[in-house]
Design a protein around this motif. Structure first.
Motif, mmCIF file in Angstrom:
data_model
loop_
_atom_site.group_PDB
_atom_site.id
_atom_site.type_symbol
_atom_site.label_atom_id
_atom_site.label_comp_id
_atom_site.label_asym_id
_atom_site.label_seq_id
_atom_site.Cartn_x
_atom_site.Cartn_y
_atom_site.Cartn_z
ATOM 1 N N LEU A 59 1.087 -1.009 0.199
ATOM 2 C CA LEU A 59 0.442 0.273 -0.094
ATOM 3 C C LEU A 59 1.113 1.244 -0.082
ATOM 4 O O LEU A 59 1.632 1.577 0.433
ATOM 5 C CB LEU A 59 -1.372 0.020 1.487
ATOM 6 C CG LEU A 59 -1.538 1.448 1.476
ATOM 7 C CD1 LEU A 59 -2.472 1.438 0.052
ATOM 8 C CD2 LEU A 59 -2.272 1.186 2.799
ATOM 9 N N HIS A 61 0.676 5.502 -0.665
ATOM 10 C CA HIS A 61 0.000 6.762 -0.052
ATOM 11 C C HIS A 61 0.982 8.240 -0.781
ATOM 12 O O HIS A 61 1.656 8.565 -0.062
ATOM 13 C CB HIS A 61 -0.303 7.173 1.090
ATOM 14 C CG HIS A 61 -1.910 8.581 1.042
ATOM 15 N ND1 HIS A 61 -2.049 9.780 0.673
ATOM 16 C CD2 HIS A 61 -3.136 8.653 1.675
ATOM 17 C CE1 HIS A 61 -2.266 10.483 0.400
ATOM 18 N NE2 HIS A 61 -3.643 9.760 1.326
ATOM 19 N N LEU A 170 -1.747 8.597 10.737
ATOM 20 C CA LEU A 170 -1.296 7.131 9.846
ATOM 21 C C LEU A 170 -2.416 6.395 10.332
ATOM 22 O O LEU A 170 -2.620 4.897 9.564
ATOM 23 C CB LEU A 170 0.219 6.504 10.288
ATOM 24 C CG LEU A 170 0.380 4.997 10.313
ATOM 25 C CD1 LEU A 170 0.667 5.716 8.181
ATOM 26 C CD2 LEU A 170 1.862 4.962 9.902
ATOM 27 N N LEU A 173 -5.291 4.515 7.673
ATOM 28 C CA LEU A 173 -4.344 3.954 6.765
ATOM 29 C C LEU A 173 -4.429 2.518 7.737
ATOM 30 O O LEU A 173 -4.107 1.597 6.497
ATOM 31 C CB LEU A 173 -2.987 4.928 6.072
ATOM 32 C CG LEU A 173 -2.678 4.026 5.161
ATOM 33 C CD1 LEU A 173 -4.144 4.593 3.837
ATOM 34 C CD2 LEU A 173 -1.950 5.035 4.431
ATOM 35 N N LYS A 176 -7.118 0.198 7.354
ATOM 36 C CA LYS A 176 -7.654 -0.018 5.894
ATOM 37 C C LYS A 176 -6.539 -1.323 5.746
ATOM 38 O O LYS A 176 -7.600 -2.016 5.026
ATOM 39 C CB LYS A 176 -7.703 1.150 5.171
ATOM 40 C CG LYS A 176 -8.783 1.773 5.184
ATOM 41 C CD LYS A 176 -8.759 3.233 4.050
ATOM 42 C CE LYS A 176 -9.769 4.241 4.289
ATOM 43 N NZ LYS A 176 -10.259 4.900 3.700
ATOM 44 N N SER A 177 -5.372 -1.419 5.973
ATOM 45 C CA SER A 177 -4.228 -2.285 5.471
ATOM 46 C C SER A 177 -4.828 -3.520 6.030
ATOM 47 O O SER A 177 -4.465 -4.782 5.621
ATOM 48 C CB SER A 177 -3.483 -2.165 6.013
ATOM 49 O OG SER A 177 -2.917 -1.962 7.674
ATOM 50 N N GLN A 188 -3.296 5.084 -2.655
ATOM 51 C CA GLN A 188 -5.012 5.393 -1.679
ATOM 52 C C GLN A 188 -4.844 6.805 -2.318
ATOM 53 O O GLN A 188 -3.340 7.970 -2.521
ATOM 54 C CB GLN A 188 -4.492 5.206 -0.407
ATOM 55 C CG GLN A 188 -5.508 6.368 0.367
ATOM 56 C CD GLN A 188 -5.992 5.734 1.592
ATOM 57 O OE1 GLN A 188 -4.828 5.757 2.746
ATOM 58 N NE2 GLN A 188 -6.985 6.405 2.457
ATOM 59 N N ASP A 193 -8.853 9.210 -0.515
ATOM 60 C CA ASP A 193 -8.992 8.621 0.202
ATOM 61 C C ASP A 193 -8.719 6.903 -0.247
ATOM 62 O O ASP A 193 -9.433 6.385 0.295
ATOM 63 C CB ASP A 193 -9.099 9.201 1.885
ATOM 64 C CG ASP A 193 -8.339 9.783 2.060
ATOM 65 O OD1 ASP A 193 -6.369 9.506 1.762
ATOM 66 O OD2 ASP A 193 -8.455 10.430 3.433
ATOM 67 N N ILE A 195 -9.242 3.705 -1.666
ATOM 68 C CA ILE A 195 -8.328 2.034 -2.016
ATOM 69 C C ILE A 195 -8.294 1.870 -3.210
ATOM 70 O O ILE A 195 -9.659 1.816 -3.971
ATOM 71 C CB ILE A 195 -8.167 1.137 -1.202
ATOM 72 C CG1 ILE A 195 -8.432 1.649 0.413
ATOM 73 C CG2 ILE A 195 -7.257 0.333 -1.334
ATOM 74 C CD1 ILE A 195 -6.649 2.515 0.454
#
Length: 371
Positions: A59, A61, A170, A173, A176-177, A188, A193, A195
């Motif tokens: 992932l 961003h 953070l 995020l 979401k991981s 992202q 935001d 994904i």
């Protein structure tokens, strides 16, 4: 206990260079900067003992400059690196941990100059602690040993001005991981935001333009592909050897092998195999001056270290001798180990710090001649 947390801070390397990262046990992920791994799906992690492990970028961003890495090995033995629940206060003490300039692990101290410095669309933590290239992606720690921010940059034309991404930004995020497909790279969107899990020109949610390079890996140069084939033939994963652009360092046996392109003209393969004995080195010097033909390799001295080297002009790599050269590169590791042990046993030479003493000597077809 606080000293143990530094074992959770690793170097991250790829074919352009290196940065820093740190392991979060609760999420089983390594955290770094997006710019540290940009253009690469796979990278190498290196611990304090120079052991290397493959990892995948799962992932990124780019706007926030954060990326998550999933390692293939089990890191559950690492100590927990706690995340700060409270924001940093101006004037509070801070520590910057990482691998500046690709050097071994270092720790620098300073104070928080500003906990909310607005830059590039986000609030960042500003500190007067020393921040250098290679620190990027490593943690900034408060006095309790908690991660307060992720080191991201410094002003190159100013002193004592480093910046970090506050850790509280953070948390969304990280949550979401937990639901990501870890087999693929996700991006992202910097606008909404969202994904994004498949290659897109525009965000399917808000229509924001997605930079084309985010889903594409940087290709290796032709000479890098050539060198990595030789490394692979040694039984070494080339991914774990990259330390920069056309630059590799690794062990196939006990001796460290360093490969690099010099002035866009030569490929150098060199190995520091021994150190000079403390005394009675006359016989050794005689041997080094009269050593029988080691072709295509050369032996030499630099300070108190003995090197075995192989130099190739790049034009030769493109000639009809390319396969012979590639074979010579592959065989150099075995030759270095055999010669290193011969000099140690015969002349009392030591081994440089980069030698892995516990590694057995490779079997090889070479023999050391003394006449």
């Amino acid at each position: 206990m606080q000293e143990l947390i530094y074992h959770s801070i690793y170097k991250v390397s790829q074919a352009r260079g290196s940065g820093s990262c740190f392991y979060l046990k609760d999420y089983n992920l390594f955290v770094t900067n997006s710019h540290v791994v940009e253009g690469f799906r796979q990278v190498a992690l290196e611990d304090h003992h120079r052991n290397r492990y493959p990892a995948r970028v799962i992932l990124a961003h780019p706007a926030l400059d954060v990326a998550f890495l999933k390692a293939e090995s089990d890191f559950s033995f690492l100590p927990d690196l706690p995340l700060a629940k409270e924001e940093a206060a101006i004037g509070s003490k801070i520590r910057v941990a990482g691998y500046p300039f690709g050097m071994p692990f270092t720790l620098t101290e300073g104070t928080v100059s500003s906990p909310h410095q607005y830059m590039d669309g986000y609030y960042q933590l500003q500190t007067d602690a020393a921040v250098n290239p290679g620190n990027s992606g490593g943690p900034m720690l408060n006095e309790k040993g908690e991660v307060i921010a992720i080191t991201t940059s410094k002003f190159t034309n100013a002193d004592n001005m480093g910046f970090g991404i506050p850790i509280h930004t953070l948390f969304p995020l990280l949550e979401k991981s937990r639901n990501l497909n870890l087999e693929y790279l996700s991006i992202q969107c910097s606008c909404c935001d969202e994904i994004i899990t498949e290659e897109e020109d525009y965000c399917p949610c808000c229509g924001n333009k997605i930079p084309f390079y985010l889903f594409h890996e940087r290709p290796l140069t032709d000479i890098a592909v050539y060198c990595e084939k030789a490394i692979e033939d040694m039984g070494v994963n080339p991914l774990l050897t990259r330390i920069g652009q056309e630059n590799w360092t690794f062990h196939s046996g006990k001796s460290e092998i360093r490969m690099f392109i010099y002035q866009q003209s030569f490929l150098f393969c060199t190995s520091p195999i021994n150190t000079l004995p403390k005394k009675n080195f006359g016989p050794l010097l005689h041997y080094l001056l009269t050593v029988p033909d080691l072709a295509p390799y050369q032996i030499g001295l630099n300070g108190n270290q003995i090197f075995l080297s192989y130099r190739i002009h790049l034009s030769d790599v493109l000639s009809d001798t390319d396969r012979i050269i590639q074979k010579n590169i592959t065989q150099m590791a075995a030759r270095a180990d055999e010669l290193a042990d011969y000099l140690a046993e015969t002349y009392g030479c030591g081994f440089p710090p980069c030698t892995r003493i516990d590694q057995p000597v490779n079997n090889s077809s070479f023999s050391i001649k003394t006449e």
